[in-house]
Motif scaffolding. Structure first.
Motif, short mmCIF file in Angstrom:
data_model
loop_
_atom_site.label_atom_id
_atom_site.label_comp_id
_atom_site.label_asym_id
_atom_site.label_seq_id
_atom_site.Cartn_x
_atom_site.Cartn_y
_atom_site.Cartn_z
N ALA A 249 0.97 -0.88 -0.08
CA ALA A 249 -0.23 -0.09 -0.59
C ALA A 249 0.84 1.16 0.08
CB ALA A 249 -0.55 0.10 0.84
N ARG A 259 -3.85 7.25 -0.05
CA ARG A 259 -4.59 5.76 0.54
C ARG A 259 -5.49 6.18 1.33
NH1 ARG A 259 0.96 5.78 1.84
NH2 ARG A 259 1.20 6.06 4.48
N CYS A 314 -4.17 0.82 5.09
CA CYS A 314 -4.05 1.95 4.84
C CYS A 314 -4.31 3.21 5.20
CB CYS A 314 -5.59 1.32 3.80
SG CYS A 314 -5.40 0.05 1.77
#
Length: 418
Positions: A249, A259, A314
């Protein structure tokens, strides 16, 4: 005679003085940790209930993510998490006090809007931050300050789960696997018991599950061993998925705001794809259903791994332990009957074995099993925990965790977990 008595009196005075000092410090840490832990417990429960009644809150998950990222950047606590707390124990690193309110609010927001995460990560961070800063405020020595940090971890973990004995041992065991500081038993035990008492004053019920334990038979131990081995394998998969997803990520979307937006959107899409919100939040209802009713969807454990990996990789906040409970309980509930074990019983075994494989804390796991399920199945839970501990290798949810001694032989290795 006088020459013989005086050294004994002085020695007794040293022990009594140390006992009084740590009981006093731990009681303060436990009191503050219990109050904050109770507030955190009630806040997360309220947020979960609100989300269940208003499923449209899921659409606000990306916005919640933006607020979380901004809060960490604004307070300078970006990158500070459970691994930072463990690093504080090892190396005396500072745990900023601002981490306490930031992780508190961020975790509540994550649960409110449907991120898949637990609570104990926040508990360890809140407790570690409190303990560390109380230690600095009291000007404790470099050797005593880490113990104050561990006391804080014990206190808030105990407040959240209602498992004071487990909290005591887990906080002492998790940072350095194979090295257990017995000097921390009284301080951490005091902090955990005081915090637990505070939660009871607020009417917070401890986590407990009703499970029927099967009779101890050699054939059943073989089946439990096979289930524990399966849990060990899945615990490695879970740990690797968490670490790889975080790195992927960050590589794909270096900008933290983008993100977390992408992660929030992906969680929304995944929720609609599976047609259920069972994998959002901590999932305590699913754990209870698996253990007490023997019910779980066949691939629930895999979906929980995916939902949790996306959520935490994330930028959303929470913990990995309750998701670990979820994964282990649902995995055990599905695999156990294939081995000839009752579904509810195997869900309880799976929960314990999965937890042990993911955090490398066999003693804490055995105690957790007793506090959650009762002592009737102690031999089964102990066997499953020990097997999962060995077969999970050196994988861990916490990369700052140190493996002090080999799992294969009596050898000092002092390596970081993978």
């Amino acid at each position: 005679m006088k020459e013989k008595i005086i050294p004994y009196i002085r020695s007794a005075g040293v022990f009594i003085g140390a006992f009084g000092k740590w009981v006093g410090i731990a009681a303060v840490v436990g009191l503050i940790g219990g109050l904050i832990g109770s507030a955190f417990h009630l806040s997360v429960d309220y947020a979960t209930g609100l989300r269940n009644q208003n499923t449209w809150l899921l659409w606000l998950l990306p916005l919640a993510g933006l607020l979380i990222v901004w809060a960490y950047k604004f307070t300078g606590t970006e990158g500070k998490g459970t691994n930072a707390v463990i690093g504080s124990i090892h190396f005396g690193k500072d745990v900023p006090i601002l981490l306490v309110p930031v992780i508190f609010i961020s975790t509540v927001l994550t649960h409110l809007c449907g991120g898949s995460a637990g609570r104990e990560g926040a508990a360890l961070q809140i407790g570690g931050g409190l303990g560390c800063n109380i230690g600095r405020l009291l000007k404790l020595s470099a050797k005593d300050e880490p113990l104050a940090t561990i006391c804080g971890m014990s206190a808030v973990f105990s407040a959240l789960f209602g498992t004071p004995v487990t909290a005591t041992v887990f906080a002492l065991e998790v940072s350095s696997v194979g090295l257990f500081h017995y000097s921390g038993l009284v301080p951490c035990g005091t902090a955990a018991l005081v915090a637990y008492g505070i939660t009871r004053l607020f009417g917070i019920a401890p986590a407990r599950f009703a499970v029927e334990i099967i009779a101890a038979e050699p054939g059943m131990f073989v089946r439990v061993a096979l289930l524990a081995a399966a849990c060990a394998i899945v615990s490695v998969i879970f740990c690797e998925t968490m670490h790889l997803s975080e790195r992927a990520a960050e590589k794909l979307l270096p900008n933290a705001y983008l993100r977390v937006l992408a992660g929030g959107a992906l969680i929304i899409a995944m929720t609609f794809a599976v047609g259920s919100m069972e994998y959002n939040g901590a999932g305590m209802d699913m754990i209870t259903r698996a253990v007490e009713q023997g019910q779980a969807r066949p691939f629930a454990f895999l979906l929980k791994i995916l939902f949790t990996a996306v959520t935490l990789a994330c930028g959303f906040k929470g913990g990995e332990v309750v998701p670990t409970f979820f994964i282990g309980a649902t995995l055990g509930c599905v695999v156990g009957p294939l081995l000839g074990l009752p579904a509810g019983f195997s869900a309880a075994i799976g929960l314990s074995a999965m937890f042990c494989g993911a955090v490398n804390c066999p003693l804490a796991t055995v105690l957790l099993s007793v506090e959650l399920f009762g002592a009737a199945g102690l031999t089964y839970f102990a066997a499953a925990s020990f097997i999962a501990y060995m077969l999970s290798g050196y994988s861990s949810l916490y990369v700052e965790q140190k493996i002090m001694y080999s799992k294969l032989k009596a050898e000092y290795i002092n390596i970081h977990a993978k």
